[in-house]
Design an enzyme around this catalytic site. Sequence first.
Site, PDB file in Angstrom:
ATOM      1  CB  CYS A 120      -0.845  -0.069   1.222  1.00 62.17           C
ATOM      2  SG  CYS A 120      -2.243   1.288   1.088  1.00 62.17           S
ATOM      3  CB  CYS A 122      -1.977   4.955   3.494  1.00 63.46           C
ATOM      4  SG  CYS A 122      -1.850   3.329   4.221  1.00 63.46           S
ATOM      5  CE  LYS A 196      -7.743  -1.365   4.524  1.00 61.97           C
ATOM      6  NZ  LYS A 196      -6.326  -0.902   4.200  1.00 61.97           N
ATOM      7  NE  ARG A 206      -6.512   4.686   8.821  1.00 60.31           N
ATOM      8  CZ  ARG A 206      -7.738   5.051   8.136  1.00 60.31           C
ATOM      9  NH1 ARG A 206      -8.256   6.256   8.730  1.00 60.31           N
ATOM     10  NH2 ARG A 206      -8.414   4.347   7.359  1.00 60.31           N
ATOM     11  NE  ARG A 218      -6.441   4.781   4.742  1.00 59.39           N
ATOM     12  CZ  ARG A 218      -5.627   5.630   4.800  1.00 59.39           C
ATOM     13  NH1 ARG A 218      -5.361   6.449   3.862  1.00 59.39           N
ATOM     14  NH2 ARG A 218      -4.736   5.719   5.796  1.00 59.39           N
ATOM     15  CD  GLU A 234     -14.466  -4.469  -4.581  1.00 59.15           C
ATOM     16  OE1 GLU A 234     -13.280  -4.782  -5.183  1.00 59.15           O
ATOM     17  OE2 GLU A 234     -14.873  -3.177  -4.838  1.00 59.15           O
ATOM     18  CE  LYS A 249      -7.351  -3.812   7.260  1.00 57.05           C
ATOM     19  NZ  LYS A 249      -6.230  -3.364   6.562  1.00 57.05           N
ATOM     20  CB  SER A 275      -5.007  -1.503  15.082  1.00 57.07           C
ATOM     21  OG  SER A 275      -5.874  -0.876  13.999  1.00 57.07           O
ATOM     22  CE1 TYR A 314      -1.174  -5.463  14.332  1.00 61.16           C
ATOM     23  CE2 TYR A 314      -3.600  -5.500  14.120  1.00 61.16           C
ATOM     24  CZ  TYR A 314      -2.470  -5.119  13.893  1.00 61.16           C
ATOM     25  OH  TYR A 314      -2.571  -4.271  12.761  1.00 61.16           O
TER      26      TYR A 314
HETATM   27  C1  PBG Z   1      -3.254   0.212   4.595  1.00 56.34           C
HETATM   28  C2  PBG Z   1      -3.573  -0.638   5.854  1.00 56.34           C
HETATM   29  C3  PBG Z   1      -4.644  -0.485   6.972  1.00 56.34           C
HETATM   30  C4  PBG Z   1      -4.501  -1.587   7.566  1.00 56.34           C
HETATM   31  C5  PBG Z   1      -3.807  -2.429   6.911  1.00 56.34           C
HETATM   32  N1  PBG Z   1      -3.384  -1.877   5.876  1.00 56.34           N
HETATM   33  C6  PBG Z   1      -4.949   0.789   7.454  1.00 56.34           C
HETATM   34  C7  PBG Z   1      -5.876   1.696   6.628  1.00 56.34           C
HETATM   35  O1  PBG Z   1      -6.533   1.333   5.581  1.00 56.34           O
HETATM   36  O2  PBG Z   1      -6.121   2.916   7.064  1.00 56.34           O
HETATM   37  C8  PBG Z   1      -5.199  -1.742   8.962  1.00 56.34           C
HETATM   38  C9  PBG Z   1      -4.775  -2.617   9.853  1.00 56.34           C
HETATM   39  C10 PBG Z   1      -5.318  -2.560  11.463  1.00 56.34           C
HETATM   40  O3  PBG Z   1      -6.210  -1.713  11.616  1.00 56.34           O
HETATM   41  O4  PBG Z   1      -4.662  -3.440  11.984  1.00 56.34           O
HETATM   42  N2  PBG Z   1      -4.014   0.601   3.901  1.00 56.34           N
END
Ligand code: PBG
Length: 323
Positions: A120, A122, A196, A206, A218, A234, A249, A275, A314
């Site tokens: 990614c 970001c 996602k 983040r 997003r 998708e 996710k 997270s 985690y």
């Molecule tokens: C990147 C990404 C994100 C997560 C995994 N890859 C965050 C987002 O899209 O802002 C989230 C993982 C997590 O919250 O544990 N695009």
Amino acid sequence: MAYPETRLRRLRKTGALRSLIRETTFGPMQLVQPVFVLHGTDKREPVPSMPGIERLSINHLVEEAGEVFESGVPAVLLFGVPNDKDEAGSGAYDDDGVVQMALRAIKEAHPDLICITDVCLCSYTSHGHCGVLDTDGEVNNDITLEILAKIAVSHAQAGADMIAPSDMMDGRVGAIRSQLDQEGCSNTPIIAYTAKYASAFYGPFREAVESAPEQGDRRGYQLDPANVREAIREAKLDDEEGADILMVKPALPYLDVIKALNETSDLPIAAYQVSGEYAMIKAAADAGWIDERDAVLESLTSIRRAGADILISYYAKKVAQWL
Ligand code: PBG
């Protein structure tokens, strides 16, 4: 009158019968441990919103990877925390980038540990979006695809066993697949973040990778939490473009989505306990309000019951030790 349920009661109290009739099980082999890697040496930085989770420099990450493997968890999902960011996220495909260097070090020390990498932009872009922006501030899908494909190839060449694109650009699985094939990485599978959602549960992540968008959010490219049929669509597209595994996710708020994909696709399904899900359990447990072990095992059992083959958490290493 004897009720059938009552007949089982006495034996159910002994663990053995409970196990015999248990419909859902999982072990360390179904788990994946996400990890965060930093530049430098001898660094361990706690993530304040995720007590117990640290960002590690490569030398400590190699030790951690060894512990994960020892615990019986077969895979890690690697996230880089780069030092430098730019408009186009070019640090993400640098051969000496933090993820590429970490991959080489982990694979050398623990060749049998499966290394999955998050692909990614970001955490590599100065604006924090998952793609390159046009002058009007909109994500440019097609230019982003070229960069994502480059990142995937650089991860595969540095030793990644599997590529996990999490950007949610349209057509990314196909673009990455064809570039991997052209560059001699045709045996590197893709685990697609198919469903996602634009979720509030990514907040702590983040903070961990410093990737909150500077402006906007997003919702333009991530799925609306209200939709499930869109996830099925998708999934079909990702399958056609060459995805090997589909991902949902976050996990617990989207059990119906896991089930829907399980019923409509024959690809393996991974679910990511993100997270925010970790942070909620952790905070309540630390306050003494819930039992951490029971809450984690119950959540993961539910995610598995809904139809996930692979559990990304985690808590993975911890769970393997508990079990
Ligand atoms: C990147 C990404 C994100 C997560 C995994 N890859 C965050 C987002 O899209 O802002 C989230 C993982 C997590 O919250 O544990 N695009």
